[in-house]
Design an enzyme around this catalytic site. Structure first.
Site, PDB file in Angstrom:
ATOM      1  N   CYS A  34       6.277   8.396  -5.185  1.00  0.00           N
ATOM      2  CA  CYS A  34       5.684   7.092  -5.497  1.00  0.00           C
ATOM      3  C   CYS A  34       4.166   7.157  -5.475  1.00  0.00           C
ATOM      4  O   CYS A  34       3.510   6.228  -5.945  1.00  0.00           O
ATOM      5  CB  CYS A  34       6.184   6.024  -4.530  1.00  0.00           C
ATOM      6  SG  CYS A  34       5.722   6.331  -2.829  1.00  0.00           S
ATOM      7  N   ASP A  36       2.246   6.994  -2.897  1.00  0.00           N
ATOM      8  CA  ASP A  36       1.636   6.216  -1.821  1.00  0.00           C
ATOM      9  C   ASP A  36       1.090   7.135  -0.726  1.00  0.00           C
ATOM     10  O   ASP A  36       1.648   8.194  -0.459  1.00  0.00           O
ATOM     11  CB  ASP A  36       2.661   5.249  -1.219  1.00  0.00           C
ATOM     12  CG  ASP A  36       3.038   4.157  -2.210  1.00  0.00           C
ATOM     13  OD1 ASP A  36       2.433   4.128  -3.290  1.00  0.00           O
ATOM     14  OD2 ASP A  36       3.914   3.351  -1.892  1.00  0.00           O
ATOM     15  N   CYS A  59       2.791   0.593  -1.200  1.00  0.00           N
ATOM     16  CA  CYS A  59       3.573  -0.601  -1.445  1.00  0.00           C
ATOM     17  C   CYS A  59       3.598  -1.498  -0.214  1.00  0.00           C
ATOM     18  O   CYS A  59       3.195  -1.100   0.879  1.00  0.00           O
ATOM     19  CB  CYS A  59       4.994  -0.207  -1.830  1.00  0.00           C
ATOM     20  SG  CYS A  59       5.909   0.418  -0.420  1.00  0.00           S
ATOM     21  N   CYS A 103       9.568   4.389   2.708  1.00  0.00           N
ATOM     22  CA  CYS A 103       8.240   3.863   3.042  1.00  0.00           C
ATOM     23  C   CYS A 103       8.014   3.929   4.554  1.00  0.00           C
ATOM     24  O   CYS A 103       6.899   4.215   5.000  1.00  0.00           O
ATOM     25  CB  CYS A 103       8.093   2.431   2.557  1.00  0.00           C
ATOM     26  SG  CYS A 103       8.713   2.171   0.867  1.00  0.00           S
TER      27      CYS A 103
HETATM   28 FE1  FES Z   1       6.425   4.718  -1.729  1.00  0.00          FE
HETATM   29 FE2  FES Z   1       6.825   2.445  -0.525  1.00  0.00          FE
HETATM   30  S1  FES Z   1       7.258   2.900  -2.607  1.00  0.00           S
HETATM   31  S2  FES Z   1       5.864   4.197   0.260  1.00  0.00           S
END
Ligand code: FES
Length: 141
Positions: A34, A36, A59, A103
């Site tokens: 993702c 992040d 997110c 996450c």
């Molecule tokens: Fe990757 Fe939440 S979508 S940490």
């Protein structure tokens, strides 16, 4: 509702956001899928986490997870912080949707990475097994 009130609360009003300039340990982890990124700063005195701050580029669930995780380890011994699991963080948030569990993994890993950094910087011996299955090879090389 997809997200619990606690998730929404910690997302809208995250606790412990920021940096610590003279941090004793800093941990940065990312999720390659993702994209992040989460960074945790620890101030440690006498093996107790005196202060903890985070920066999360990610997110809402990642922000809520970091916020909750920092609250859970603040004032705790380092050894306790190492025991914090992503499941415990998700439970404290009254659950995360299944596809958002990863996450909360970021929060667990960022804390572990910060403790490892603290150990490494201070020449403190540790069992490498504690950090053996830390996540994303892509991100921390
Ligand atoms: Fe990757 Fe939440 S979508 S940490």
């Amino acid at each position: 509702m997809l997200y619990s009130e606690k998730v929404m609360d910690h997302f809208m009003n995250p606790r412990n956001v920021g940096t610590i300039e003279d941090a004793d340990g800093i941990g940065e982890v990312g999720n390659a899928k993702c994209g992040d990124i989460m960074k945790i700063y620890l101030k440690i005195e006498d093996e107790i986490i005196q202060d903890v701050k985070f920066e999360t580029f990610g997110c809402g669930s990642a922000i809520a997870s970091s916020s909750m995780a920092t609250e859970m380890i603040a004032g705790q011994p380092v050894s306790k912080a190492l025991e914090l699991t992503n499941k415990a963080v998700a439970e404290a948030l009254d659950g995360l949707p299944a596809h958002k569990m990863h996450c909360s993994v970021l929060a667990e890993e960022a804390i572990k990475a910060a403790v490892k950094d603290y150990y490494d910087k201070n020449g403190i011996a540790y069992d490498p097994a504690i950090f053996a299955n830390m996540g994303c090879e892509d991100c921390h090389g």
